[in-house]
Design an enzyme around this catalytic site. Sequence first.
Site, mmCIF file in Angstrom:
data_model
loop_
_atom_site.group_PDB
_atom_site.id
_atom_site.type_symbol
_atom_site.label_atom_id
_atom_site.label_comp_id
_atom_site.label_asym_id
_atom_site.label_seq_id
_atom_site.Cartn_x
_atom_site.Cartn_y
_atom_site.Cartn_z
ATOM 1 C CE LYS A 18 -13.143 -3.547 0.788
ATOM 2 N NZ LYS A 18 -13.742 -3.273 2.110
ATOM 3 C CE LYS A 26 -8.702 -11.092 -0.833
ATOM 4 N NZ LYS A 26 -8.440 -10.924 0.607
ATOM 5 C CE LYS A 69 -4.189 -1.915 2.072
ATOM 6 N NZ LYS A 69 -5.202 -1.777 3.151
#
Length: 329
Positions: A195, A192, A111
């Site tokens: 969102k 994966k 991130k």
Amino acid sequence: MKRIFSGVQPTGGIHLGNYIGALQRFVKLQEENEALYCIVNLHAMTMPHDPAKLREKTLELAALYLAIGLDPQKATLFVQSDVPAHSELAWMLQCTTYMGETNRMTQFKEKSEGKDSVSVGLFTYPVLMAADVLLYQADAVPVGEDQKQHMELTRDLALRFNQRFGDTFKVPEPWIEKVGARIMGLDNPTKKMSKSAKTEGNSIALLDDPKTIRKKIMRAVTDSENVVRFDAENKPGVSNLLTIYSLLAEKSIDDLERAYSGQGYGQLKKDLAEVVVEAVMPIQERYTDIRQSGEVENVLTDGAERAQAIAEQTLCDAKEKMGIVSFRR
């Protein structure tokens, strides 16, 4: 009965991967366990966010929990920030966590990659997650494979605290589903479903309309072989579609391989699109009714009170063990 705890962030649109890998499983687990499900809005603040959107997504997620079948008489549903003990225990655990431990967290690396600056909250995110779990003396935590490293840290912190200050926290077990715990992105089946993906074709939101669902599945990445066969390593796209189909339609992958032998990917995608539409439409209908009824607010209020009663006991015990005195009446 075992006590289980799990949390989901109210960010982005809740997608098919969340539903198959987590939410659908939560509904089943509430039948035979004491289940606490937390909307972890404090975790959602570790990245830049829009306050109005965070409020809306919190209510949206709560309504989706209820729409998929979570029963507030069987499970406790609440918002993380409604129980201040989460933040307080997180600080206490930070003081027993080593920099090297949080520095190794792969999600922080992913991130923060390419960013000039990131928040301290993102760095200490796994410690807050540990506090979330340990507050409720959970026996087990149903999580995805990507949270395995965070759960290892949670267990380490519980053991360290117990050894240093006395027996306080139950050491929880991670429950990771072998099939379906990791639904991959439609446009990139090697990663994966997310969102926070930058492309719309990555995931199918539970609130997507049928036309959008069909379009996304028909555009899903496969390969040039045009043979319907499960092979996660060499055919990740097709294998991902078969996994979704198998779990939603409750058919074995072997049966699906036989059914689509010689038919190619086009027919597989068309049929899968209808399976997905059939699965999400009842959820969407219940979701609309729930949001209009005012039920969400009542459920979250009751849930916060129940969660607070459990969390406060653990927090008081941990504070006493650490030597934190209180003069509050």
